[in-house]
Structure formats: C-alpha cells, structure tokens
Motif scaffolding. Structure first.
Motif, PDB file in Angstrom:
ATOM      1  N   VAL A 125      21.674  52.409 -16.444  1.00  0.00           N
ATOM      2  CA  VAL A 125      21.321  52.852 -14.992  1.00  0.00           C
ATOM      3  C   VAL A 125      21.114  54.391 -15.150  1.00  0.00           C
ATOM      4  N   ALA A 126      22.233  55.034 -15.503  1.00  0.00           N
ATOM      5  CA  ALA A 126      22.162  56.531 -15.608  1.00  0.00           C
ATOM      6  C   ALA A 126      21.083  57.051 -16.547  1.00  0.00           C
ATOM      7  N   ILE A 127      20.819  56.468 -17.631  1.00  0.00           N
ATOM      8  CA  ILE A 127      19.956  56.805 -18.514  1.00  0.00           C
ATOM      9  C   ILE A 127      18.666  56.564 -18.027  1.00  0.00           C
ATOM     10  N   ALA A 128      18.312  55.464 -17.333  1.00  0.00           N
ATOM     11  CA  ALA A 128      17.088  55.321 -16.712  1.00  0.00           C
ATOM     12  C   ALA A 128      16.626  56.192 -15.602  1.00  0.00           C
ATOM     13  N   VAL A 129      17.671  56.308 -14.638  1.00  0.00           N
ATOM     14  CA  VAL A 129      17.163  57.406 -13.697  1.00  0.00           C
ATOM     15  C   VAL A 129      16.881  58.709 -14.372  1.00  0.00           C
ATOM     16  N   PHE A 130      17.921  59.200 -15.117  1.00  0.00           N
ATOM     17  CA  PHE A 130      17.591  60.432 -15.955  1.00  0.00           C
ATOM     18  C   PHE A 130      16.031  60.314 -16.321  1.00  0.00           C
ATOM     19  N   PRO A 147      12.937  65.673 -15.047  1.00  0.00           N
ATOM     20  CA  PRO A 147      11.952  66.288 -16.269  1.00  0.00           C
ATOM     21  C   PRO A 147      13.158  67.218 -16.964  1.00  0.00           C
ATOM     22  N   VAL A 148      12.714  67.014 -18.343  1.00  0.00           N
ATOM     23  CA  VAL A 148      13.762  67.806 -19.333  1.00  0.00           C
ATOM     24  C   VAL A 148      12.872  67.999 -20.607  1.00  0.00           C
ATOM     25  N   GLU A 149      13.048  69.054 -21.447  1.00  0.00           N
ATOM     26  CA  GLU A 149      12.318  69.195 -22.705  1.00  0.00           C
ATOM     27  C   GLU A 149      12.725  68.109 -23.767  1.00  0.00           C
ATOM     28  N   ALA A 150      11.688  67.716 -24.603  1.00  0.00           N
ATOM     29  CA  ALA A 150      12.085  66.781 -25.511  1.00  0.00           C
ATOM     30  C   ALA A 150      13.190  67.096 -26.458  1.00  0.00           C
ATOM     31  N   GLY A 151      13.466  68.447 -26.820  1.00  0.00           N
ATOM     32  CA  GLY A 151      14.559  68.781 -27.703  1.00  0.00           C
ATOM     33  C   GLY A 151      15.743  68.808 -26.898  1.00  0.00           C
ATOM     34  N   ALA A 197      25.672  62.705 -22.685  1.00  0.00           N
ATOM     35  CA  ALA A 197      26.467  63.070 -21.504  1.00  0.00           C
ATOM     36  C   ALA A 197      26.177  62.270 -20.341  1.00  0.00           C
ATOM     37  N   VAL A 198      24.750  62.170 -20.278  1.00  0.00           N
ATOM     38  CA  VAL A 198      24.387  61.405 -18.993  1.00  0.00           C
ATOM     39  C   VAL A 198      24.961  60.013 -19.095  1.00  0.00           C
ATOM     40  N   ALA A 199      24.817  59.146 -20.011  1.00  0.00           N
ATOM     41  CA  ALA A 199      25.244  58.090 -20.301  1.00  0.00           C
ATOM     42  C   ALA A 199      26.779  58.006 -20.182  1.00  0.00           C
ATOM     43  N   VAL A 208      37.818  41.443 -15.394  1.00  0.00           N
ATOM     44  CA  VAL A 208      36.472  41.251 -15.880  1.00  0.00           C
ATOM     45  C   VAL A 208      35.627  40.508 -14.856  1.00  0.00           C
ATOM     46  N   LEU A 209      36.065  39.753 -14.076  1.00  0.00           N
ATOM     47  CA  LEU A 209      35.280  39.132 -13.009  1.00  0.00           C
ATOM     48  C   LEU A 209      34.452  40.387 -12.302  1.00  0.00           C
ATOM     49  N   THR A 210      35.187  41.366 -11.880  1.00  0.00           N
ATOM     50  CA  THR A 210      34.672  42.579 -11.283  1.00  0.00           C
ATOM     51  C   THR A 210      33.667  43.127 -12.209  1.00  0.00           C
ATOM     52  N   GLY A 211      33.984  43.552 -13.425  1.00  0.00           N
ATOM     53  CA  GLY A 211      33.172  43.985 -14.121  1.00  0.00           C
ATOM     54  C   GLY A 211      31.810  43.230 -14.403  1.00  0.00           C
ATOM     55  N   ILE A 212      32.029  41.922 -14.537  1.00  0.00           N
ATOM     56  CA  ILE A 212      30.612  41.249 -14.510  1.00  0.00           C
ATOM     57  C   ILE A 212      29.828  41.145 -13.368  1.00  0.00           C
ATOM     58  N   GLY A 213      30.456  41.307 -12.345  1.00  0.00           N
ATOM     59  CA  GLY A 213      29.696  41.529 -11.019  1.00  0.00           C
ATOM     60  C   GLY A 213      29.227  42.818 -11.039  1.00  0.00           C
ATOM     61  N   PHE A 214      29.591  43.750 -11.506  1.00  0.00           N
ATOM     62  CA  PHE A 214      28.974  44.997 -11.388  1.00  0.00           C
ATOM     63  C   PHE A 214      27.902  45.201 -12.467  1.00  0.00           C
ATOM     64  N   SER A 215      28.251  44.332 -13.654  1.00  0.00           N
ATOM     65  CA  SER A 215      26.873  44.372 -14.655  1.00  0.00           C
ATOM     66  C   SER A 215      25.619  43.697 -14.104  1.00  0.00           C
ATOM     67  N   LEU A 216      26.026  42.720 -13.145  1.00  0.00           N
ATOM     68  CA  LEU A 216      24.669  41.756 -12.675  1.00  0.00           C
ATOM     69  C   LEU A 216      24.076  42.573 -11.561  1.00  0.00           C
ATOM     70  N   ALA A 217      24.884  43.406 -10.891  1.00  0.00           N
ATOM     71  CA  ALA A 217      24.405  44.340  -9.744  1.00  0.00           C
ATOM     72  C   ALA A 217      23.771  45.467 -10.402  1.00  0.00           C
ATOM     73  N   LEU A 218      24.227  45.926 -11.296  1.00  0.00           N
ATOM     74  CA  LEU A 218      23.417  47.223 -12.117  1.00  0.00           C
ATOM     75  C   LEU A 218      22.396  46.562 -12.830  1.00  0.00           C
ATOM     76  N   SER A 219      22.282  45.548 -13.367  1.00  0.00           N
ATOM     77  CA  SER A 219      20.918  44.888 -13.714  1.00  0.00           C
ATOM     78  C   SER A 219      20.071  44.710 -12.921  1.00  0.00           C
ATOM     79  N   GLY A 220      20.290  44.363 -11.583  1.00  0.00           N
ATOM     80  CA  GLY A 220      19.175  44.270 -10.565  1.00  0.00           C
ATOM     81  C   GLY A 220      18.675  45.761 -10.002  1.00  0.00           C
ATOM     82  N   VAL A 221      19.801  46.505 -10.256  1.00  0.00           N
ATOM     83  CA  VAL A 221      19.070  48.091  -9.956  1.00  0.00           C
ATOM     84  C   VAL A 221      18.436  48.396 -11.118  1.00  0.00           C
ATOM     85  N   MET A 222      18.260  48.196 -12.380  1.00  0.00           N
ATOM     86  CA  MET A 222      17.374  48.266 -13.303  1.00  0.00           C
ATOM     87  C   MET A 222      15.961  47.746 -12.981  1.00  0.00           C
ATOM     88  N   ILE A 223      16.177  46.615 -12.528  1.00  0.00           N
ATOM     89  CA  ILE A 223      14.807  45.823 -12.289  1.00  0.00           C
ATOM     90  C   ILE A 223      14.194  46.345 -11.179  1.00  0.00           C
TER      91      ILE A 223
END
Length: 335
Positions: free
Chosen positions: A104-109, A114-118, A126-128, A156-171
């Motif tokens: 999600v951080a990479i996608a938002v960034f 805007p940033v130079e390709a180099g 660092a963003v990730a 583990v259950l909390t992490g799976i929940g966050f993973s699903l929620a963040l996948s929704g944010v990516m969508i």
C-alpha cells in the motif's frame, strides 16, 4: 556448545544448497524465450560472447536472478525472525499483512508522489519499510494483551485481517487511477519480479549486508524468545526490547525484498520450517540454512514461472503460492 556432528551436518547441507542454487542459476541463465546453450555461458562470462548473448545475460537474466536470490533470502530470514519472536509456526511476512502494508505504501508513493526516476529505485525500500512498519505496529498493538503478553494465535488472525483490509485498499487505489499505473500495481500484487535491473540490486543489497549479520548475531536471543516468557525472563532476557529490535529487523528485511519483487508470500513460511526439520531448532544452525533455502525457493519459483508460459510467463509469487499454500494448510492442520 554445539555438537561437532551437527556443525558437520550443517556444513554438508550448506554445500548441497549452494550447489542447488548454482544449478538453478545456470538453468535460469540458459532457459527462456531466447535460450542460450549451457556451453556458451562460460565463454560469455569470460568476455567471448556475442552481442546477443551479452545483452540477454548481463542486461536481462543475471540481474533478475540476483534480485530473486537476494529477495528470497530476505523473506526467509524475516519469516524465521517472526516465527521465533511470536512463537508461532504460521508467521510469515506475506500471511500476517506486513507485505500488504509495504504494498500500500509503494502504491501510494507510486501513484501520488512525483519523484525522479533515478531516485525512485533507492526510495522504494525506505517507503516499503515505512508502510510495513506502520502495519506491524498496528498488528502488534491489537495482538498484545497486558495480562498474557503477545498472543501468537491472535497475531496471525489479526495479521490476516489486516492483509485482507489492505488488499481492499489496493483495489480502491487501482480503481481510481490510469491504466498504465494499474498495470504496475497489478503486477506487484501478483508477485511479478519487476525490479529486474542492476540499480535495484544496489538498492536492496545494503539492507541485507547489514541485517543478515545482525540477525545471525542475535540468533541466541531469538532462541530465548522462542521459549515461554517466564523462562526467557529467568535467563535474564529483556523480552520487550529484544522483541521490538528483532521485529524491526524482520519488517525491514520483508519490506526491502517486496519493494523490488512484489507481493510474495509463503517463502518466509516454508524456508525456516525446512531448515529446522533438517538441522533442528537452534537458530545458530538453522538461520544460515533458512537463508539459502529461501533464496533457492524463490529463484526456483521464478525460473519455473518464466519458462512455463512464454514469453510473459507466470509471476514468481503465484508459483510460490502454488507450492506454499498446501504447505500452509498442512502446518495449520498439524499445529
């Protein structure tokens, strides 16, 4: 003191794994849409290759292979740390949401800053890391109880929940941007090795050069954290301090890897388990094996994926999931 027989066994296993990695590298360099005969690889590396051979080897395949190998090592070590710190055999940076936070951080960034390709190449890890760290902190907070400490199953259950929620944010992010940027995010989600160029190697390598020796140095602390909290405290371990330091290392390793490889899960789950089944639970012996196994597994997954469907192939993340998902179910039923 470690038994000489175990040390000898570890050395033999490491030699075998290095040989397997070398064989897979040779196959990866040779096979592909434009194949190169194996007997032409050595002349090309010695400077006697044709222009086509040099271009395919040094500009396309070799950087991709090195990135895949390094990322697999980082993911394996991250998974080993998470399993030790949380005392949960199912912990993996991809399964418990750390990779999704980095994504999600990479996608938002990528979409909005805007940033130079180099500079983009070197800022990605660092963003990730920032995204993965924020996610890890939230997962830790929701999994921790003052009465009973860190709850491994809840983590583990909390992490799976966050993973699903963040996948929704990516969508949501995908649905609100233009086509060419959507292609990049979709490729990242599938675990396609997108950072297959030399600058990405130089961006990833410093993280591993620092964090791998640091984690090996902390191997005995990780052994103690794998014990119950009263026993660890009785051995004089500062539990919260060591746990936070090692969690930071795990997050940094996972984030640096997925920033150039995309969302790849299960490597961090499988590699530590395979290493411990081969050499036992002591981290001084198991961690070096896990690092090599993780590198080889992701390298093998990418080599298979590139050559199954030519020319585009199957993303390494999908191949790793096809191998790792049944293994995860086996562990889930076993534990």
């Amino acid at each position: 003191m470690m038994q000489p027989a175990l040390l000898r066994k570890q050395r033999i296993l490491m030699i075998i794994l290095l040989a397997m990695i070398l064989i897979t590298i040779v196959l990866g360099l040779s096979l592909g849409y434009s194949s190169i005969p194996i007997d032409r690889l050595l002349p090309a590396f010695l400077g006697n290759g044709t222009f086509k051979e040099d271009f395919i080897l040094f500009s396309i395949r070799l950087p991709r292979i090195l990135i895949t190998l390094l990322a697999g090592m980082a993911l394996a070590l991250s998974g080993a740390i998470l399993q030790g710190v949380t005392r949960n055999d199912l912990a993996d940076p991809g399964i418990i949401g750390i990779n999704s936070g980095a994504g999600v951080a990479i996608a938002v960034f990528f979409l909005f800053i805007p940033v130079e390709a180099g500079s983009f190449v070197y800022l990605m890890p660092a963003v990730a890391f920032c995204g993965a760290l924020l996610t890890a902190v939230l997962i830790y907070v929701f999994s921790y109880s003052r009465q009973s400490g860190l709850q491994p199953v809840r983590l583990v259950l909390t992490g799976i929940g966050f993973s699903l929620a963040l996948s929704g944010v990516m969508i949501v992010l995908i649905s609100s941007t233009e086509r060419e940027k959507v292609d990049f995010i979709a490729s990242w989600l599938a675990g396609n090795i997108w950072g297959a160029d030399w600058p990405f190697i130089w961006a990833l390598l410093p993280w591993l050069l620092i964090l791998i020796p640091f984690t090996l140095y902390k191997a005995n602390k990780l052994n103690m954290l794998s014990l119950s909290e009263p026993v660890a405290i009785g051995l004089g371990l500062s539990i919260e301090k060591e746990r936070i330091v090692l969690l930071l290392a795990a997050v940094a390793l996972a984030a640096s890897a997925v920033s150039v490889t995309g969302g790849i899960a299960f490597i961090g789950l499988m590699a530590p388990h395979i290493a411990k089944s081969l050499i036992g639970p002591r981290n001084q012996l198991a961690l070096p094996l896990a690092i090599l196994i993780g590198g080889w597994l992701l390298l093998l997954a990418d080599t298979i994926g590139r050559n199954v469907l030519e020319p585009s192939g199957i993303p390494a993340g999908i191949v790793a999931a096809l191998i790792g998902a049944p293994y995860f179910m086996y562990l889930l039923l076993k534990k």
